[in-house]
Design a protein around this motif. Structure first.
Motif, PDB file in Angstrom:
ATOM      1  N   SER A  27       0.739  -1.205   0.320  1.00 48.02           N
ATOM      2  CA  SER A  27      -0.289  -0.799   0.192  1.00 48.02           C
ATOM      3  C   SER A  27       0.836   1.292   0.509  1.00 48.02           C
ATOM      4  CB  SER A  27      -0.706   0.017   0.974  1.00 48.02           C
ATOM      5  OG  SER A  27      -1.944  -1.270   0.957  1.00 48.02           O
TER       6      SER A  27
ATOM      7  N   ASP B 235      -5.532  -1.198  -5.304  1.00 47.37           N
ATOM      8  CA  ASP B 235      -4.414  -1.515  -3.726  1.00 47.37           C
ATOM      9  C   ASP B 235      -5.444  -3.502  -3.535  1.00 47.37           C
ATOM     10  OD1 ASP B 235      -2.876  -2.151  -1.900  1.00 47.37           O
ATOM     11  OD2 ASP B 235      -3.351  -0.486  -0.947  1.00 47.37           O
ATOM     12  N   GLU B 236      -5.183  -4.121  -3.328  1.00 47.51           N
ATOM     13  CA  GLU B 236      -5.631  -4.901  -3.391  1.00 47.51           C
ATOM     14  C   GLU B 236      -7.118  -5.046  -3.340  1.00 47.51           C
ATOM     15  OE1 GLU B 236      -4.682  -6.550   0.345  1.00 47.51           O
ATOM     16  OE2 GLU B 236      -3.022  -6.326   0.942  1.00 47.51           O
TER      17      GLU B 236
END
Ligand SMILES: Nc1ncnc2c1ncn2[C@@H]1O[C@H](COP(=O)(O)OP(=O)(O)O)[C@@H](O)[C@H]1O
Ligand SMILES: [Mg+2]
Lengths: 282, 213
Positions: free
Chosen positions: A46, A176-177
């Motif tokens: 992140s 991000d994820e």
């Protein structure tokens, strides 16, 4: 001149107190690639993405981020000027404005492109609204435009967030994820949409993933992080469970799906064929 | 004393049209004072939120709002009566300034409690600071802001009555004059009108607040 490198990060470091979140990270992503970024939680995924997105500035004199040939930060200073809005970002928690309608959330993607006064007053043109609606259709949720975005399911919210990035017309998409908060079938749909955007629109995609199965499945190249460093950068096929165990030790378990779900991901048909629409699952 | 109490027990509504007109003046003072305060509290509230501005903006704005809040509206009203003369305008200005101090603080507390993530997402689209606030911050704080504003409107109707007593116009002034002239039945009628009006305003405001939350 055609810029071949989409994202170039060099010697980027970042500390939070005693935590070294990034340590001398350098990566290059070429135009049109779809690259996975994997790593156990706390490995710095992140943080790296926030730096590329221009949301955070690195430490020290050496760090530099260049996006499509424009410097977006150097020596710990953000340069918001020309790099602003050139990287579209998707987040784990979707980050939509819950009280606004889905359509308004998607229209927000226009803010960096239309004249300031028009965006500020919310005066979007008919063609901008139509483009927002077709972006929603493209990610498979055309019928939710007027709903408050907080009323959508997680998978629908993430696809609305993707629709916003389509409207933004950025050439780079970083995520991000994007699927960590989703159930397996919603996760697949979101990954399919990302893969379609990559192949059809030739948008460069950098996607961080908690689970290596999806990286093997959707991305030719994987960058692996551990404790703020890049520990692997190469073909995803090389990332066997054994190699992961070598890279991460015991922590590698958290990167591998339980066998039943892994089976499900492997059983998927190879990549969406392109013009086949992405259907939604209520 | 008995005469005093007896006077209040026989309210005299013969002049009710006049009382109602003055009551409306009082409500208008409260509405204008609150409205102007809300309009100014939006920028001042954002400029005194630590997650929105650097300290060198935050500190001066906060101190100014402290000043607005610290001085009672009656004191402001006295100052304005001297400066601009007797009448509703002095009342509006007094409520406006004091309420701005209060609302700016409450507004900033709401802004400081927002979820920063949607705002960051909007920033990555290339949106300007003002656009980030309009699309990312305001939708999150709007229900609270409306609720606080309506609450202040309620209490400003009560305050506006008091301000009349010191010469800022409206029903308060009529009330004070009738008491001073020993017209207790009239004063009693005025008080009843005030109580009913304040109650109605409270009910409307509560209803509206329930609608936005
Ligand atoms: N804003 C922050 N303040 C303090 N520590 C942080 C902050 N952001 C990240 N970290 C720390 O930096 C490290 C990397 O975090 P992160 O980039 O979120 O990892 P990942 O996304 O791979 O899970 C972690 O140890 C985390 O606790
Ligand atoms: Mg993370």
């Amino acid at each position: 001149m055609m810029q071949m490198i989409a994202i170039s990060v060099s010697n980027l470091s970042k500390r939070y107190g005693q935590t070294r979140a990034l340590e001398n990270v350098s990566i290059d992503v070429r135009r049109g690639e779809m690259v996975a970024l994997i790593g156990a939680s706390g490995s710095g995924k992140s943080t790296l993405i926030r730096h590329i997105a221009g949301l955070e500035a690195g430490d020290g004199e050496t760090g530099k981020v260049v996006v499509l040939g424009e410097v977006s930060q150097t020596a710990g200073r953000l340069l918001r000027g020309r790099a602003a809005g050139r990287v579209a970002v998707i987040f784990q928690q979707f980050n939509l404005v819950g009280r606004l309608s889905v359509l308004t959330n998607v229209l927000i993607g226009n803010l960096g492109r239309v004249p300031r006064w028009r965006g500020t007053l919310g005066l979007f043109s008919r063609s901008e609204k139509e483009r927002a609606e077709s972006a929603l259709a493209r990610v498979g949720i055309p019928h939710v435009a007027t709903q408050r975005s907080s009323t959508l399911s997680g998978g629908q919210q993430q696809r609305a967030a993707i629709a916003r990035t389509l409207v933004q017309e950025a050439e780079i998409l970083i995520a991000d994820e994007p699927i960590s908060a989703l159930d397996p079938s919603s996760a697949r749909r979101v990954m399919d949409v990302l893969a379609t955007i990559n192949t059809q629109d030739n948008i460069t995609v950098l996607v961080s993933l908690h689970q290596v199965e999806y990286a093997r499945r959707y991305c030719k190249r994987t960058i692996a992080m551990r404790d703020g460093r890049i520990v692997y950068d190469g073909p995803s096929t090389a990332l066997s469970n054994g190699f992961l165990a070598e890279l991460y030790g015991d922590a590698s378990e958290e990167l591998v799906l339980p066998e039943s779900t892994a089976e499900l991901v492997r059983a998927l048909p190879v990549r969406p064929s392109g013009n086949e629409p992405v259907h939604m699952l209520a | 004393m008995a005469e005093y109490a007896a006077g209040f027990l026989r309210p005299d509504f013969s002049d009710w049209r006049h009382y109602l007109a003055e009551m409306l003046v009082t409500i208008q003072i409260a509405l204008w004072g609150t409205f102007l305060a809300v309009a100014l509290s939006v920028p001042f509230g954002i400029l005194s939120s630590h997650n929105m501005v650097p300290w060198w903006v935050l500190q001066p704005v906060r101190r100014l709002m402290d000043l607005f809040r610290a001085i009672h509206e009656v004191v402001f009203a006295v100052l304005f009566v001297v400066a601009v003369g007797l009448g509703p305008f002095a009342g509006v200005m007094a409520l406006f300034i004091h309420t701005t101090g209060i609302l700016a603080k409450l507004f900033s507390e709401a802004v400081e409690a927002i979820d920063p993530r949607p705002v960051e997402a909007i920033r990555t689209t290339g949106a300007s600071r003002v656009q980030q606030i309009i699309y990312g911050v305001i939708p999150q704080v709007l229900p609270l802001w409306i609720s606080y504003s309506l609450y202040r409107l309620e209490s400003n109707v009560r305050s506006a009555t008091v301000l009349g007593i010191i010469g800022a116009g409206g029903i308060g002034q009529v009330l004070f004059e009738s008491i001073r002239a020993f017209y207790y039945p009239e004063a009693s009628a005025i008080l009843i009108i005030v109580v009913i009006t304040v109650t109605i305003m409270d009910l409307i405001s509560q209803l509206l607040r329930r609608l936005v939350i």
